[in-house]
Write an enzyme that holds these catalytic residues in place. Structure first.
Site, PDB file in Angstrom:
ATOM      1  CB  CYS A 272      -0.977   0.039   1.172  1.00  0.00           C
ATOM      2  SG  CYS A 272      -1.371  -1.530   1.907  1.00  0.00           S
ATOM      3  NE  ARG A 301       1.499  -8.996   5.039  1.00  0.00           N
ATOM      4  CZ  ARG A 301       0.244  -8.853   4.643  1.00  0.00           C
ATOM      5  NH1 ARG A 301      -0.706  -9.631   5.160  1.00  0.00           N
ATOM      6  NH2 ARG A 301      -0.077  -7.950   3.745  1.00  0.00           N
ATOM      7  CD  GLN A 319      -0.906  -8.523  -0.140  1.00  0.00           C
ATOM      8  OE1 GLN A 319      -0.251  -7.509  -0.324  1.00  0.00           O
ATOM      9  NE2 GLN A 319      -1.840  -8.618   0.786  1.00  0.00           N
ATOM     10  CG  ASP A 321      -2.135  -5.213  -2.685  1.00  0.00           C
ATOM     11  OD1 ASP A 321      -3.347  -5.052  -2.451  1.00  0.00           O
ATOM     12  OD2 ASP A 321      -1.231  -4.838  -1.919  1.00  0.00           O
ATOM     13  CG  HIS A 323      -3.652  -0.025  -2.800  1.00  0.00           C
ATOM     14  ND1 HIS A 323      -2.569  -0.799  -3.117  1.00  0.00           N
ATOM     15  CD2 HIS A 323      -4.002  -0.333  -1.535  1.00  0.00           C
ATOM     16  CE1 HIS A 323      -2.268  -1.548  -2.067  1.00  0.00           C
ATOM     17  NE2 HIS A 323      -3.109  -1.297  -1.090  1.00  0.00           N
ATOM     18  CE  LYS A 407     -12.150  -7.380   7.543  1.00  0.00           C
ATOM     19  NZ  LYS A 407     -11.076  -8.308   7.721  1.00  0.00           N
ATOM     20  CG  HIS A 452      -6.173  -1.426   1.212  1.00  0.00           C
ATOM     21  ND1 HIS A 452      -4.819  -1.357   1.389  1.00  0.00           N
ATOM     22  CD2 HIS A 452      -6.706  -0.497   2.032  1.00  0.00           C
ATOM     23  CE1 HIS A 452      -4.547  -0.417   2.285  1.00  0.00           C
ATOM     24  NE2 HIS A 452      -5.678   0.115   2.681  1.00  0.00           N
TER      25      HIS A 452
END
Ligand code: ZN
Ligand code: ZN
Length: 583
Positions: A272, A301, A319, A321, A323, A407, A452
Site C-alpha cells: 500500500c 511477513r 498478493q 494487490d 489500490h 470491508k 485496498h
C-alpha cells in the site's frame, strides 16, 4: 440443538477424553481442553507418546465412561483450596492457571475421580455424550509459547448427529487425499526446504508455469477493468512504514529492518504505501480519478513457525494487490466493479458457492475507529447497497472492521464443501490522512477515498486452494502440462516431436515421453501426474497424422486427426473451459 449447547457437549466430551487418558496413562498432566470448531481437543503432558492405535483405546475407554452415566459435578473452592487440591494431584499446569485467576470462588468439575479446573457449564452426566470420534494427535506448546514445554494434543470431532459426524469424517478423508502439501510435491509443483527456510516457497518448473498462467490471467483481467500495472521494490526505508503507521501497529508481523548507509530499510510487509507514493508523485485532479493501481506485489511477513501451513500460511507471498483512489461519489461503482470481478473469478475457477461477510464499525465505540463518521457511513452504505442491489446474501459483523475502514470478505466453497477466504475489499480512511493525499476538485482540494482490494488474496494461497479444489486435475487452460505424448516404439519419435512442435506453435503445452518403457507404465505415470490428455502414438497414428487420445477416465478416442485435436484443445484453453472438450 443450539450452538452453545453443542459447544457444551463438545467441551464435556473433552473432559471425558481427559478422564479416559488419565485412567489409561496414570500420571498424565492436564493442559487445557476447549471446544473448537467441529469438536474439541485436550493438551496432555504424558511420558508416553500417543499413537493412532491409542486413540482407539481411548475411545473405547470413553465409551465405558459414557455408558456409566457419571454425573458432572461442580464444586466451588477458594483459590487456596483449589491450589492445594491440584497441587496434590500434581497438576502443575492447572496450578499455573489458578495463579492467574482473581481471588474468589473457583469452580472445579468432577466426573468420578476426574477433576478439572473449569468454568463450566457441562452436560448433566456422561451418558449425554454421543456422535464423537478422536481424530488426530499433534504437538502444541503450553500456552502457544515456543519456550514452554511441548504437550501432546488430541483432537476429537463431535456433532449433533451421526450423519453430520460421518459427513465430516468423509470430507476430511477426501481433504487428506487432495491436501496440497501432499499433491504439490507429488505433481512436482513446489517444495519447501530447510536450506531456504520455513514458510518460503520454491516453485518448480510446473508450479512456475501454473503461476505464469494465473499471473497472465489476472493481469489481463485487471487491464480489462481499467487498472494500471505498477511495480514497487521489495525494500524501502523504514521511514515509509513509519509514515504509514505499519512500523508501529504492524511491527509484530514485520521482519527486522536492515541497515543500509546508516539508514534503516524494511523488507515490505505491504504494498500500500508504495502505491500511495505513486499517487503522490503527481498533482491529481478529480478528472484523473478513479486511479486503480494493481501489482502482483510480493510481501514478507513474520508468522510463527508453528502457524505455517503449506502454501496457505507462509512468510513470503505475492498478493494480487490493488489500490483504488477515487472520489466519494465514485465509491459505489468501484465497489460494485470489485464485487463483479470477484464473481467472475469464482465462475472461471468453478467455485459455485460463496459467502460474504461485511465488517462494519461499532457505533457504540467511535473512538476505536479513525476517520470521519460521514465517510464511514458512506462507505458502509455503499458496501451494503452493492450487496443488496445484487441480491447477495451476507452477514454483518458490527465492530469487526479494521480501525481504518469497513470491508467485505468473500469466502468460496470448494468442490468438497470447505470454505476458503479469498477476496477482500477494504476501505481505508487512515492512509490518505497519514500521507495527506489530495486531489483538486472544482471546489478546492479534497481527500480521495482509498480502497485496498485483493481478488485471489495471495497467489500462493490461491494456488493451494485450487490445487485442493481440483484435486490436482486442473482445467486444460491451467494445467502446466496439457498433453503427454507417448510413443509405442522409437519409430514414432520423429512424428511425436512434430506433434509437440505443432502444439507449441499454437501455445499449447505438451510433454514427450519417448522412453523405451512399456506403454502401460507410461500411461499410468501420466495419469498420476494428472495430465488432462494423454496421446498414444503408434505406427498407424504416425502414418495417418493422427493421435489416439486417452482421457482421464481411461476412455480412448482412437485415431483422431491431429489438426482436429489441436483445434479442440485450443478452443478449450481459449474459452477457459472447466470441462474437457475432447470426450
Ligand atoms: Zn470443563
Ligand atoms: Zn493495501
Amino acid at each position: 440443538m443450539e450452538n452453545n449447547e453443542l459447544e457444551m457437549k463438545r467441551h464435556s466430551c473433552a473432559h471425558i477424553m481427559a478422564a479416559a487418558v488419565q485412567q489409561l496413562f496414570p500420571g498424565t498432566k492436564l493442559g487445557i481442553g476447549p471446544a473448537v470448531e467441529n469438536g474439541f481437543y485436550y493438551d496432555f503432558d504424558c511420558s508416553h507418546a500417543f499413537t493412532p492405535e491409542d486413540l482407539k483405546t481411548i475411545e473405547t475407554k470413553m465409551k465405558e465412561l459414557i455408558k456409566a452415566r457419571i454425573p458432572f459435578e461442580c464444586k466451588k473452592m477458594s483459590k487456596a483450596e483449589a491450589k492445594e487440591f491440584f497441587e496434590k494431584r500434581g497438576e502443575t499446569y492447572k496450578l499455573e492457571l489458578i495463579e492467574e485467576l482473581n481471588d474468589g470462588e473457583i469452580t472445579v468439575y468432577f466426573t468420578g475421580d476426574y477433576a478439572d479446573l473449569c468454568r463450566g457449564p457441562h452436560v448433566e452426566h456422561t451418558g449425554k455424550i454421543n456422535n464423537f470420534k478422536l481424530s488426530a494427535i499433534a504437538g502444541a506448546y503450553w500456552r502457544g509459547d515456543e519456550k514452554r514445554p511441548m504437550l501432546q494434543r488430541i483432537y476429537g470431532l463431535s456433532f449433533n448427529s451421526k450423519d453430520e459426524l460421518n459427513a465430516y469424517v468423509k470430507q476430511q478423508e477426501e481433504a487428506a487425499k487432495r491436501d496440497h502439501r501432499k499433491l504439490g510435491p507429488e505433481l512436482d509443483l513446489f517444495s519447501i526446504n530447510d536450506h531456504v527456510g520455513p514458510g518460503l516457497i520454491l516453485m518448480h518448473p510446473k508450479g512456475g508455469m501454473l503461476r505464469k498462467v494465473l499471473e497472465d490471467w489476472i493481469k489481463n483481467e485487471n487491464l480489462k477493468r481499467g487498472y494500471d500495472l505498477v511495480v514497487s521494490p521489495h525494500i524501502a526505508r523504514l521511514h515509509l512504514f513509519e509514515i504509514s503507521g505499519h512500523a508501529g501497529f504492524y511491527s509484530d508481523s514485520m521482519f527486522h529492518p536492515m541497515e543500509v548507509d546508516g539508514d534503516n530499510y524494511q523488507i515490505k510487509p505491504m504494498n500500500c504505501p508504495f502505491h500511495v507514493e505513486i499517487y503522490k508523485s503527481n498533482l491529481r485532479s478529480y478528472r484523473d480519478l478513479p486511479l486503480r493501481y494493481s501489482e502482483l506485489g510480493t510481501v514478507y511477513r513474520y508468522e510463527r513457525s508453528g502457524a505455517l501451513h503449506g502454501l496457505l500460511r507462509v512468510r513470503g507471498f505475492t498478493q494480487d494487490d490493488a489500490h483504488i483512489f477515487c472520489t466519494p461519489e465514485q465509491v459505489e461503482d468501484e465497489v460494485k466493479q470489485c464485487f463483479e470481478f470477484a464473481m467472475h473469478i469464482f465462475k472461471t475457477f468453478g467455485f459455485e458457492k460463496y459467502s460474504v461477510e461485511l465488517s462494519t464499525r461499532d457505533p457504540q465505540h467511535p473512538e476505536h475507529f479513525t476517520g470521519e463518521v460521514a465517510d464511514w457511513e458512506r462507505a458502509e452504505s455503499a458496501l451494503k447497497r452493492v450487496l443488496e442491489a445484487n441480491n447477495i446474501p451476507y452477514t454483518t459483523h458490527a465492530g469487526e472492521a479494521a480501525f481504518y475502514g469497513p470491508k467485505i470478505d468473500i469466502k468460496v466453497m470448494d468442490a468438497i464443501g470447505r470454505l476458503w477466504q479469498l477476496s477482500t475489499i477494504q476501505f481505508d480512511f487512515n492512509l490518505p490522512q497519514r500521507f495527506d493525499l489530495e486531489y483538486v476538485a472544482a471546489e478546492g482540494r479534497k481527500r480521495p477515498i482509498m480502497v485496498h482490494r485483493a481478488m485471489f488474496g495471495s497467489i500462493e494461497r490461491f494456488t493451494g486452494v485450487i490445487l485442493e479444489h481440483f484435486a490436482g486435475w486442473f482445467p486444460l487452460w491451467l494445467a502446466p502440462v496439457q498433453a503427454k505424448i507417448l510413443t509405442l516404439t522409437d519409430e514414432q519419435i520423429p512424428y511425436a516431436k512434430e506433434v509437440a512442435a505443432q502444439m507449441r506453435a499454437v501455445g499449447l503445452r505438451p510433454e514427450l515421453d519417448v522412453r523405451p518403457e512399456k506403454l502401460g507404465l507410461k500411461i499410468r505415470e501420466a495419469h498420476l501426474e494428472r495430465i488432462p490428455y494423454t496421446f498414444v502414438i503408434g505406427a498407424k497414428e504416425a502414418e495417418n497424422r493422427a493421435v489416439t487420445v486417452r482421457l482421464r477416465d481411461g476412455k480412448n478416442l482412437n485415431g483422431l486427426p491431429l489438426e482436429e485435436v489441436i483445434s479442440k484443445m485450443k478452443e478449450e484453453v481459449d474459452t477457459f473451459s472447466l470441462v474437457n472438450l475432447l470426450q
